[in-house]
Write an enzyme that holds these catalytic residues in place. Sequence first.
Site, mmCIF file in Angstrom:
data_model
loop_
_atom_site.group_PDB
_atom_site.id
_atom_site.type_symbol
_atom_site.label_atom_id
_atom_site.label_comp_id
_atom_site.label_asym_id
_atom_site.label_seq_id
_atom_site.Cartn_x
_atom_site.Cartn_y
_atom_site.Cartn_z
ATOM 1 N N SER A 185 0.835 -1.044 0.243
ATOM 2 C CA SER A 185 0.095 -0.446 -0.241
ATOM 3 C C SER A 185 0.815 0.992 0.001
ATOM 4 C CB SER A 185 -0.971 0.156 1.207
ATOM 5 O OG SER A 185 -1.365 -1.177 1.356
ATOM 6 N N LYS A 245 -7.165 1.987 -2.519
ATOM 7 C CA LYS A 245 -6.456 1.716 -1.054
ATOM 8 C C LYS A 245 -6.225 2.254 -0.412
ATOM 9 C CE LYS A 245 -4.955 -0.939 2.141
ATOM 10 N NZ LYS A 245 -5.416 -1.877 2.836
ATOM 11 N N LYS A 296 0.394 5.362 8.149
ATOM 12 C CA LYS A 296 1.519 6.074 6.755
ATOM 13 C C LYS A 296 0.145 6.534 5.579
ATOM 14 C CE LYS A 296 1.877 1.887 4.978
ATOM 15 N NZ LYS A 296 1.680 1.566 4.220
HETATM 16 P P1 NAD Z 1 6.036 -5.635 7.537
HETATM 17 O O1 NAD Z 1 6.692 -4.545 7.963
HETATM 18 O O2 NAD Z 1 5.851 -6.670 8.223
HETATM 19 O O3 NAD Z 1 6.556 -6.299 5.855
HETATM 20 C C1 NAD Z 1 7.196 -5.887 5.229
HETATM 21 C C2 NAD Z 1 8.527 -6.268 4.770
HETATM 22 O O4 NAD Z 1 9.991 -5.888 3.668
HETATM 23 C C3 NAD Z 1 9.769 -6.512 5.614
HETATM 24 O O5 NAD Z 1 9.770 -7.603 6.229
HETATM 25 C C4 NAD Z 1 11.135 -5.914 5.667
HETATM 26 O O6 NAD Z 1 12.052 -7.018 6.104
HETATM 27 C C5 NAD Z 1 10.441 -5.806 4.089
HETATM 28 N N1 NAD Z 1 11.696 -5.165 3.666
HETATM 29 C C6 NAD Z 1 11.736 -3.585 4.013
HETATM 30 N N2 NAD Z 1 12.323 -3.061 3.411
HETATM 31 C C7 NAD Z 1 12.968 -3.926 1.914
HETATM 32 C C8 NAD Z 1 13.782 -3.588 0.860
HETATM 33 N N3 NAD Z 1 14.376 -2.452 0.354
HETATM 34 N N4 NAD Z 1 13.988 -5.232 0.433
HETATM 35 C C9 NAD Z 1 13.925 -6.464 0.570
HETATM 36 N N5 NAD Z 1 12.453 -6.410 1.829
HETATM 37 C C10 NAD Z 1 12.395 -4.931 2.500
HETATM 38 O O7 NAD Z 1 4.393 -4.520 6.400
HETATM 39 P P2 NAD Z 1 2.984 -6.060 6.330
HETATM 40 O O8 NAD Z 1 2.253 -5.669 7.808
HETATM 41 O O9 NAD Z 1 3.388 -7.245 5.766
HETATM 42 O O10 NAD Z 1 2.826 -4.565 5.233
HETATM 43 C C11 NAD Z 1 3.323 -4.563 3.753
HETATM 44 C C12 NAD Z 1 2.224 -3.877 2.815
HETATM 45 O O11 NAD Z 1 0.915 -4.034 3.284
HETATM 46 C C13 NAD Z 1 1.902 -2.434 3.644
HETATM 47 O O12 NAD Z 1 2.540 -1.901 2.615
HETATM 48 C C14 NAD Z 1 1.174 -2.430 4.853
HETATM 49 O O13 NAD Z 1 0.026 -1.266 4.708
HETATM 50 C C15 NAD Z 1 -0.289 -4.017 3.652
HETATM 51 N N6 NAD Z 1 -1.265 -3.944 4.666
HETATM 52 C C16 NAD Z 1 -0.845 -4.820 5.394
HETATM 53 C C17 NAD Z 1 -2.456 -5.610 6.218
HETATM 54 C C18 NAD Z 1 -1.978 -5.759 7.413
HETATM 55 O O14 NAD Z 1 -2.619 -6.117 7.986
HETATM 56 N N7 NAD Z 1 -0.458 -6.092 8.283
HETATM 57 C C19 NAD Z 1 -3.238 -5.290 5.701
HETATM 58 C C20 NAD Z 1 -3.351 -4.943 4.215
HETATM 59 C C21 NAD Z 1 -2.110 -4.318 3.823
#
Ligand code: NAD
Length: 293
Positions: free
Chosen positions: A94, A169, A237
């Site tokens: 997102s 979104k 965010k």
């Molecule tokens: P998270 O922080 O758990 O996972 C993100 C991952 O990206 C981390 O493991 C991090 O190490 C990795 N990362 C960061 N920079 C990187 C790079 N340059 N190269 C490789 N890896 C890298 O986040 P999440 O909760 O899985 O959310 C991911 C996306 O999905 C976000 O945009 C969030 O807004 C969206 N989202 C989350 C949820 C939720 O309930 N958690 C629901 C819907 C959407």
Amino acid sequence: MNIGFIGIGIMGRPMAKNLIKAGYALTVYDKFAPTDDLVALGAVAAKSNKDVAAQSDIIITMLPNSPHVKEAVMGEDGVLEGARPGAILVDMSSIAPSASQEICAAAKAKGVTMLDAPVSGGEPKAIDGTLAIMVGGDKKTFETVKPILEKMGSSVVLVGDIGAGNVTKLANQIIVALNIAAVSEALVLATKAGVKPEAVFDAIKGGLAGSTVMNAKVPMILDGNFKPGFRIELHIKDLQNALDTAHNLNVAVPLTANVMETLQALKVDDMGANDHSAIVRFYEKLAKIEVRK
Ligand code: NAD
């Protein structure tokens, strides 16, 4: 067909698992988080984002926000250094719609087509493979990728050109935040008036005020369980991206701005890592009462 999966976090991990379960060959990478459990299920671990791209026809990214996706795709050792012309990049993070458009232009210059495909539903639906996926991009690329997205989501909808997925979104995130705030304000009032909040929930959930948000969040509020789920920091965010996008388009979003300040106050109060259902705690403090069973 080889699929690369970058970003093995709360959401990316179960989404990648569902693709492996569906029989796809997966190459995985995360800059910080371990990938051993996916390797144990048959995935191949890559050394960098570039390495993932070099081994993949379709590259999926699931990262926190715009700067992370820009770094992973356009940065040093990034996806665009390794991707072959003809590859497809599907960013499921997102992020700001303008960032999707910028990344798409950089990808296009390397012969890579991009879709933005953010999701709604949270970790439980990522695990079940029942996410709602909102996609921006061209129809032909969408049709190519749709069967893969359907392994992660139960609803996969093309909403417009690149960036339209993230506009959708943002709309979703505005509605969710405002809905939690409205439910919180109402339940605090009912509790202070001496009516049991669980009785209010039971009485109104089947009526016009009922919602998926209410059904998911009120049980958490009643239990005082604010374990994420979806962290307040992540919602800040998303609302920041909503405010920036709105202001760039000359749109005032007063309700979004109001809830944003509530979220900021909760972050200052050390609740940034709590689930966004903790919005109720802000209203509880105003009334000096707790909404609990
Ligand atoms: P998270 O922080 O758990 O996972 C993100 C991952 O990206 C981390 O493991 C991090 O190490 C990795 N990362 C960061 N920079 C990187 C790079 N340059 N190269 C490789 N890896 C890298 O986040 P999440 O909760 O899985 O959310 C991911 C996306 O999905 C976000 O945009 C969030 O807004 C969206 N989202 C989350 C949820 C939720 O309930 N958690 C629901 C819907 C959407």
